[in-house]
Design a protein around this motif. Structure first.
Motif, mmCIF file in Angstrom:
data_model
loop_
_atom_site.group_PDB
_atom_site.id
_atom_site.type_symbol
_atom_site.label_atom_id
_atom_site.label_comp_id
_atom_site.label_asym_id
_atom_site.label_seq_id
_atom_site.Cartn_x
_atom_site.Cartn_y
_atom_site.Cartn_z
ATOM 1 N N ARG A 1 0.813 -1.220 0.000
ATOM 2 C CA ARG A 1 0.000 0.000 0.000
ATOM 3 C C ARG A 1 0.846 1.270 0.000
ATOM 4 N N SER A 2 1.900 1.302 0.779
ATOM 5 C CA SER A 2 2.705 2.517 0.882
ATOM 6 C C SER A 2 3.440 2.847 -0.410
ATOM 7 N N ARG A 3 3.520 1.882 -1.328
ATOM 8 C CA ARG A 3 4.235 2.091 -2.578
ATOM 9 C C ARG A 3 3.324 2.508 -3.725
ATOM 10 N N TRP B 1 -8.854 0.803 -2.795
ATOM 11 C CA TRP B 1 -7.799 -0.149 -2.425
ATOM 12 C C TRP B 1 -8.383 -1.305 -1.617
ATOM 13 N N ASP C 1 -8.291 4.970 -0.916
ATOM 14 C CA ASP C 1 -8.373 4.019 0.198
ATOM 15 C C ASP C 1 -9.555 3.068 0.052
ATOM 16 N N SER D 1 0.438 5.202 -5.001
ATOM 17 C CA SER D 1 -0.108 6.529 -4.727
ATOM 18 C C SER D 1 -1.626 6.481 -4.543
#
Length: 380
Positions: free
Chosen positions: A29-31, A42, A39, A33
Motif C-alpha cells: 500500500r505505501s508504494r 484499495w 483508500d 499513490s
C-alpha cells in the motif's frame, strides 16, 4: 534476465509469505499513490485479491488505472500458467463443492493444454490471462473475470493466412466454451476477415471474452509501427468508427515520437465489428520471450506523457503519479526473506467511441522475484 528460471523459487517463497494475493497487496500500500488508487478502492482491490492465491504474484500481474476521471480505482489482471501452484488452485476450486462456472472454465482450458499434442497447446502454450472487474463492478459484486488466450507458441501473423485460419477456429472454440458461450459461425468468419486484413509484421496477439459483460469477442491486434499502417488496417478490416479523428490524433503523437508500437482492440459481434475501439500505445517493443520484457528504462514513457499533456488528455495529477511507477526494481524484505519487485507500464489504452476518447487507462504491471540466497530467513 530470465524470469522463468525464478518462477518456481518465487512461488515457493510466496506460499510462505502470505495466504492470499490480497494479503500480499496489503504490504504494497505505501508504494502505490492514493491518487491512483484511493483508500476505499484499495480495500475493494484487496478484498477481491483475498479470493486468489499469493503465488499468482510469482508471475506478471497488473492493474488497470483510469487516467481520465478523478475517482482513483483499479481493476486487476493476473496470469495463470499450467503446471504451477495457481493453476492447481483453480483446478482444486473446480472440483470443490463451491465450484463456479468461471473456475470450471479455467480448469477446462488448463486440462486442454496439458498435453503437448493438444492443438490449443501448440498455439497458445499453457498460459492464460484473467481480468477482474473490481473498480468498475457494483459494490459487493464479484463478476466472473474475462479470459484471454495469447497465441505465443504459434503466433497468428499477418501474411500467412493459409496457415493460420484454422488456428483461429481452435482458439475461438476453446475460449467460448470456457465462458459458456456457443460459438456463432459469423463470429469465426469475422475474426478470419480481420486476420486477412493484417499486413506484414502484425499479428492477432490475444483473443478474449468477458462472460459478465455484453457479449463480444475481443481481438487484440498489434505490431503497427506507424499511424498510416494502423489506419490502413482499420480501413481494410471495415471498422465503422471515426477514422479521421483517430488519424489526426495519432499523427500528432507520431510527430513527437511518442510511441514505438501501436495496437488495437476490436470487438467481434455476430453482426460485425463493434464501433468502439481500444487503441494501445507502447513505448517499447515487447516480445514475451525477450529476457528484458518486464524491464522498463527510466524516462522511457516521458515523450508519451508529454504528448498526453499537450493534447489535454488524462488528469495531470494522475500522469505525475503514473510517471513514478517506473522507478525501477525495489527490494522488499518479507517474512521469508528478500524479494525484488519489478514495476512498469505495459501500455496505455484509449477507448474511442463517437469520435472522441471516452476513457484513457494505464495498464501497469508488477512481478515478484524471490531471491535464492542460502539460509535466507525473516528480515530484521
Amino acid at each position: 534476465m530470465n524470469f522463468e528460471n525464478q518462477w518456481a523459487i518465487t512461488e515457493e517463497r510466496l506460499a510462505r509469505e502470505a495466504d492470499s494475493l490480497g494479503e500480499l497487496l496489503e504490504a504494497l500500500r505505501s508504494r502505490i499513490s492514493p491518487i491512483l488508487i484511493g483508500d476505499d478502492e484499495w480495500k475493494r482491490l484487496v478484498d477481491r485479491g483475498r479470493e486468489l492465491p499469493a503465488t499468482l504474484a510469482a508471475y506478471p500481474f497488473g492493474l488497470e488505472l483510469p487516467l481520465h476521471e478523478q475517482r482513483p480505482g483499479a481493476d486487476l489482471g493476473v496470469s495463470v500458467v499450467g503446471g504451477t501452484g495457481p493453476a492447481a488452485f483453480f483446478q482444486r476450486k473446480a472440483r470443490s463443492e463451491s465450484a463456479d462456472s468461471y473456475a470450471n472454465g479455467i480448469a477446462r482450458l488448463l486440462s486442454e493444454t496439458e498435453s503437448e499434442e493438444s492443438a490449443l497447446r501448440q498455439i497458445v502454450g499453457h498460459k492464460m490471462m484473467l481480468e477482474y472487474d473490481v473498480d468498475t463492478a457494483p459494490v459487493g459484486a464479484h463478476p466472473e473475470p474475462g479470459i484471454f488466450l495469447r497465441p505465443a507458441e504459434r503466433p497468428i501473423l499477418g501474411g500467412d493466412a493459409s496457415q493460420r485460419v484454422a488456428d483461429i477456429g481452435v482458439v475461438l472454440d476453446a475460449l467460448t466454451a470456457a465462458v459458456g458461450w456457443n460459438l456463432d459461425p459469423s463470429e469465426t468468419r469475422r475474426a478470419e476477415e480481420i486476420y486477412r486484413a493484417l499486413g506484414p509484421a502484425t499479428k492477432i496477439e490475444s483473443f478474449g471474452a468477458f462472460p459478465a459483460r455484453e457479449r463480444a469477442i475481443r481481438l487484440a491486434v498489434t505490431g503497427f509501427r506507424t499511424s498510416s499502417d494502423l489506419m490502413a488496417f482499420l480501413h481494410r478490416a471495415g471498422w465503422p468508427g471515426g477514422h479521421s479523428f483517430l488519424a489526426a490524433t495519432l499523427s500528432r503523437f507520431e510527430e513527437r515520437s511518442a510511441f514505438v508500437n501501436l495496437g488495437v482492440n476490436l470487438d467481434v459481434l455476430a453482426e460485425g465489428l463493434g464501433p468502439t475501439l481500444g487503441l494501445s500505445v507502447l513505448a517499447k517493443d515487447r516480445e514475451p520471450k525477450d529476457p528484458g520484457y518486464w524491464v522498463d528504462r527510466p524516462g522511457q514513457w516521458t515523450p508519451f506523457m508529454e504528448s498526453l499533456r499537450d493534447e489535454g488528455l488524462g488528469l495531470e495529477e494522475k500522469l505525475t503519479a503514473l510517471a513514478d511507477w517506473t522507478r525501477g526494481p525495489a527490494t522488499l524484505f518479507g517474512k521469508s526473506g528478500p524479494f525484488i519487485l519489478m514495476r512498469g507500464i505495459h501500455h496505455v489504452k484509449f477507448v474511442l467511441a463517437e469520435d472522441r476518447f471516452k476513457q484513457i487507462k494505464a495498464y501497469v504491471f508488477m512481478l515478484f522475484l524471490g531471491t535464492a540466497f542460502p539460509g535466507a530467513g525473516p528480515s530484521r
